[in-house]
Scaffold this motif. Structure first.
Motif, PDB file in Angstrom:
ATOM      1  N   ARG A   3      14.071  13.528 -19.863  1.00 37.98           N
ATOM      2  CA  ARG A   3      15.563  13.493 -19.199  1.00 37.98           C
ATOM      3  C   ARG A   3      16.289  14.785 -19.390  1.00 37.98           C
ATOM      4  NH1 ARG A   3      18.741   8.589 -21.339  1.00 37.98           N
ATOM      5  NH2 ARG A   3      17.324   7.496 -19.686  1.00 37.98           N
ATOM      6  N   HIS A  57      16.830   6.698  -9.084  1.00 37.18           N
ATOM      7  CA  HIS A  57      15.741   6.904 -10.040  1.00 37.18           C
ATOM      8  C   HIS A  57      14.640   6.545  -9.886  1.00 37.18           C
ATOM      9  CE1 HIS A  57      15.859   2.849 -11.540  1.00 37.18           C
ATOM     10  NE2 HIS A  57      17.251   3.180 -11.606  1.00 37.18           N
ATOM     11  N   ARG A  61      12.647   3.753 -14.988  1.00 36.90           N
ATOM     12  CA  ARG A  61      13.752   4.677 -15.329  1.00 36.90           C
ATOM     13  C   ARG A  61      15.047   3.836 -15.051  1.00 36.90           C
ATOM     14  NH1 ARG A  61      11.849   9.211 -18.206  1.00 36.90           N
ATOM     15  NH2 ARG A  61       9.764   9.599 -17.326  1.00 36.90           N
ATOM     16  N   TYR A  63      19.739   4.638 -14.417  1.00 38.98           N
ATOM     17  CA  TYR A  63      20.718   5.494 -13.761  1.00 38.98           C
ATOM     18  C   TYR A  63      20.947   6.723 -14.737  1.00 38.98           C
ATOM     19  CZ  TYR A  63      24.737   4.443 -16.694  1.00 38.98           C
ATOM     20  OH  TYR A  63      25.787   4.784 -17.781  1.00 38.98           O
ATOM     21  N   ASP A  65      18.798   8.697 -16.198  1.00 30.46           N
ATOM     22  CA  ASP A  65      17.920   9.489 -15.891  1.00 30.46           C
ATOM     23  C   ASP A  65      18.769  10.294 -14.498  1.00 30.46           C
ATOM     24  OD1 ASP A  65      15.149   9.426 -17.219  1.00 30.46           O
ATOM     25  OD2 ASP A  65      16.001   7.658 -16.708  1.00 30.46           O
ATOM     26  N   SER A  66      19.317   9.595 -13.486  1.00 32.26           N
ATOM     27  CA  SER A  66      19.849  10.165 -12.355  1.00 32.26           C
ATOM     28  C   SER A  66      21.246  10.919 -12.893  1.00 32.26           C
ATOM     29  CB  SER A  66      20.186   8.956 -11.386  1.00 32.26           C
ATOM     30  OG  SER A  66      19.088   8.209 -10.833  1.00 32.26           O
ATOM     31  N   TYR A 173      13.697   9.958  -6.602  1.00 27.42           N
ATOM     32  CA  TYR A 173      12.763  10.536  -7.376  1.00 27.42           C
ATOM     33  C   TYR A 173      11.675   9.523  -7.544  1.00 27.42           C
ATOM     34  CZ  TYR A 173      16.599  13.275  -8.105  1.00 27.42           C
ATOM     35  OH  TYR A 173      17.829  14.405  -8.026  1.00 27.42           O
TER      36      TYR A 173
END
Length: 328
Positions: A3, A57, A61, A63, A65-66, A173
């Motif tokens: 991250r 994301h 994963r 949110y 990570d986004s 992603y």
């Protein structure tokens, strides 16, 4: 994928509940002074643009990570822009279906190697659910932002046909990138630009090669499996029973054929990123399609990163923001 680091105090964050989804919006406070400035303008206004970057994301994963990428995008765009009074950019992140706070059964995010026999159906149904969720957010986020409320009655009387135009930029992603391709194909008129990262346009070939464990260097890997009938796949009885049903192949093949032949390349800008060493979602499956995009749309950039596998290094985001500032 690690991250990204970010400063949560650098940009505002507000969360809305839209259609039962927690939707996190970053930098929306920058929109208010921008909109209010139009009240003082003596020039007739037909369109007020704003830039909205939705971030989707990857599989397993959340949110968060986004969100980390969103803060980095906002910071980099701010640093790279020459004109500080340019049209504002906001970012939007949310948990995809069966992820984060929306998880119902985490095992359904596993693949065949981890024992999930319905991996293909689970993945595509999640992707298409994400497509519909994103459509709802794009349709209703303007109501929660309610930017029209910052315009005076005097402005509205002088500019009766004005429109606040959301220029939707869709970043994704891995699983999110698969969703980006599907969404843009379903709703091209809602998309200004796409930013697919380590994704695939041809899910039939991705999944069939994964199921049959075809080597990337084999001739079978070069086949466009969505053009093949179910019988021609030559699956084992076990694969036909649960892993890759006939009805599923017909549905997915039709989608892939549409993405391959009918995608609105002319009207949608694209910045795509792939890892040269990606074994999970090989760039090879999308390379011909991307070459066609490059030859069709002059606002397109496709980068393949040497030494990178199924990962999103910081350089991918840096190159995206360098490209993005030219168009927003």
């Amino acid at each position: 994928m690690a991250r990204f680091d970010y400063d949560p105090a650098s940009f505002s964050k507000i969360t809305y509940n839209i259609g039962g989804i927690s939707v996190h919006v970053y930098n929306s406070d920058a929109l208010i002074p921008y909109i209010e400035a139009f009240n003082k303008s003596s020039v007739h206004v037909d369109e007020i643009p704003i830039n909205v970057n939705y971030l989707l994301h990857g599989r397993t994963r959340t949110y968060k990570d986004s969100e980390a990428i969103a803060y980095n995008i906002l910071r980099q765009v701010e640093e790279k822009r020459e004109h500080k009074d340019a049209v504002p950019l906001i970012c939007v992140a949310f948990d995809l279906r069966n992820h984060g706070e929306r998880t119902i059964d985490a095992s359904k995010n596993d693949d065949w190697l981890r024992g999930n026999q319905t991996h293909a159906v689970d993945m595509l149904s999640t992707i298409m659910g994400n497509v519909q969720d994103l459509k709802v957010l794009i349709d209703f986020l303007p109501d929660y932002l309610n930017l029209e409320s910052y315009l005076t009655n005097e402005f509205k009387s002088k500019n009766q046909h004005y429109n606040i135009k959301h220029r939707n930029i869709i970043s994704g992603y891995s699983l999110g990138a698969h969703t980006v391709f599907r969404f843009a194909n379903e709703y091209p008129d809602l998309v200004y630009a796409i930013n697919p990262v380590i994704g695939c346009v041809d899910l039939s070939s991705l999944l069939i090669n994964r199921l049959k464990q075809n080597d990337v260097s084999s001739t079978d890997y070069d086949k466009r499996w969505f053009y093949y009938s179910y019988d021609e796949l030559k699956l084992s009885p076990g694969q036909e029973t649960a892993q890759y049903p006939e009805h599923f192949h017909k549905v997915l093949s039709k989608q892939d054929e549409s993405v391959w032949e009918n995608f609105a390349m002319n009207s949608i800008k694209m910045h795509a990123s792939f890892g040269q060493e990606d074994k999970l979602v090989p760039h090879k499956l999308s390379s011909v399609w991307c070459d066609s995009y490059l030859n069709t749309n002059g606002d397109t950039e496709v980068n393949v990163y040497e030494g990178v596998g199924h990962d999103v290094p910081e350089k991918m985001v840096e190159d995206f923001t360098t490209w993005l500032v030219k168009y927003i």
